[in-house]
Design an enzyme around this catalytic site. Sequence first.
Site, PDB file in Angstrom:
ATOM      1  N   ASP A  51      -8.244  34.946  38.706  1.00 45.57           N
ATOM      2  CA  ASP A  51      -7.566  36.020  39.435  1.00 45.57           C
ATOM      3  C   ASP A  51      -7.547  35.638  40.910  1.00 45.57           C
ATOM      4  OD1 ASP A  51      -6.898  39.139  38.460  1.00 45.57           O
ATOM      5  OD2 ASP A  51      -7.084  38.889  40.626  1.00 45.57           O
ATOM      6  N   ASP A  78      -4.488  31.642  43.173  1.00 43.76           N
ATOM      7  CA  ASP A  78      -3.275  32.301  43.636  1.00 43.76           C
ATOM      8  C   ASP A  78      -2.117  31.734  42.821  1.00 43.76           C
ATOM      9  OD1 ASP A  78      -1.030  33.248  44.901  1.00 43.76           O
ATOM     10  OD2 ASP A  78      -1.451  32.308  46.841  1.00 43.76           O
ATOM     11  N   VAL A  79      -1.596  32.512  41.887  1.00 41.56           N
ATOM     12  CA  VAL A  79      -0.591  31.991  40.960  1.00 41.56           C
ATOM     13  C   VAL A  79       0.763  31.755  41.626  1.00 41.56           C
ATOM     14  CG1 VAL A  79      -1.683  32.945  38.896  1.00 41.56           C
ATOM     15  CG2 VAL A  79       0.003  34.316  40.163  1.00 41.56           C
ATOM     16  N   ASN A 105      -0.950  36.137  32.104  1.00 43.43           N
ATOM     17  CA  ASN A 105      -0.970  37.589  32.211  1.00 43.43           C
ATOM     18  C   ASN A 105      -0.551  38.102  33.588  1.00 43.43           C
ATOM     19  OD1 ASN A 105      -1.837  40.341  31.266  1.00 43.43           O
ATOM     20  ND2 ASN A 105      -3.323  40.074  32.911  1.00 43.43           N
ATOM     21  N   TYR A 171      11.348  43.933  38.403  1.00 50.31           N
ATOM     22  CA  TYR A 171      10.336  43.694  37.370  1.00 50.31           C
ATOM     23  C   TYR A 171      10.996  43.387  36.023  1.00 50.31           C
ATOM     24  CZ  TYR A 171       6.060  44.519  34.634  1.00 50.31           C
ATOM     25  OH  TYR A 171       4.987  44.395  33.798  1.00 50.31           O
ATOM     26  N   LYS A 175      10.632  39.996  33.781  1.00 47.38           N
ATOM     27  CA  LYS A 175      10.116  39.997  32.411  1.00 47.38           C
ATOM     28  C   LYS A 175      11.149  39.462  31.419  1.00 47.38           C
ATOM     29  CE  LYS A 175       5.900  41.482  32.982  1.00 47.38           C
ATOM     30  NZ  LYS A 175       4.738  40.599  32.710  1.00 47.38           N
ATOM     31  N   ALA A 204       0.309  50.338  28.534  1.00 53.19           N
ATOM     32  CA  ALA A 204      -1.121  50.308  28.214  1.00 53.19           C
ATOM     33  C   ALA A 204      -1.843  50.893  29.416  1.00 53.19           C
ATOM     34  CB  ALA A 204      -1.589  48.888  27.919  1.00 53.19           C
TER      35      ALA A 204
END
Length: 263
Positions: A51, A78-79, A105, A171, A175, A204
């Site tokens: 993370d 850091d993605v 994720n 978003y 996706k 979720a």
Amino acid sequence: MSDLSVAPDEVEGHGLLKGKVVLVTAAAGTGIGSSTARRALLEGADVVVSDYHERRLNETRDQLAELGLGRVEAVVCDVTSTEAVDALIASTVDKMGRLDVLVNNAGLGGETPLVDMTDDEWDRVLNVTLNSVMRATRAALRYFRGVEHGGVIVNNASVLGWRAQRSQSHYAAAKAGVMALTRCSAIEAVEFGVRINAVSPSIARHKFLERSADAALLDRLSSDEAFGRAAEPWEIATTIAYLASDYSSYLTGEVISVSSQRA
């Protein structure tokens, strides 16, 4: 008769990932990432959690380690940085000796009508939510290309990749991109002995989401589900575990809806 509007107790592990090394990105906190790491441990895996938020990541690592199951390591990443993502894959292999499963994720949402959207907001959401998946998939495939054991990649998409919702164009576009990336990369990954699939949750509910999203919207989305409730994060994680396991050996390039609200 079972009441499906009431979330069941979390199911026990069945050794689906015994002997595997599983890496989960965006795994800090209380959401799908940390639940996936927990599920991997319950299924017999050793786990690396990653993370951007170091303090929350270390807290998650410690909580997972307290389960007394497999080995748990943590790597800050850091993605949005290619160098950091490449280093994450290398660090996982260095610490654990191998990598078997990558769970992508990481994602970033928000609520902004397109007419009010800035370039920076659009770019930020796509960078975290879509480009990060490309970076990690590319780095993992480069690793798998050089080893004999093959592996699995599972991406976290969203039903918003299929359906329309106000103020979610950035978003949803990201996706939908994750879904397309899953399908196309899966075809290329076959030659490396790698399967790539995605889950597509609707909602979720967990503590971080409750703090960051409008409660009335969450209630409405939850009530729209067939069971009249949101998924528990672990219910998404069990589907991820299935896709990561040999039980799904003939599945690749697929996007599995974990919701009644595909469209």
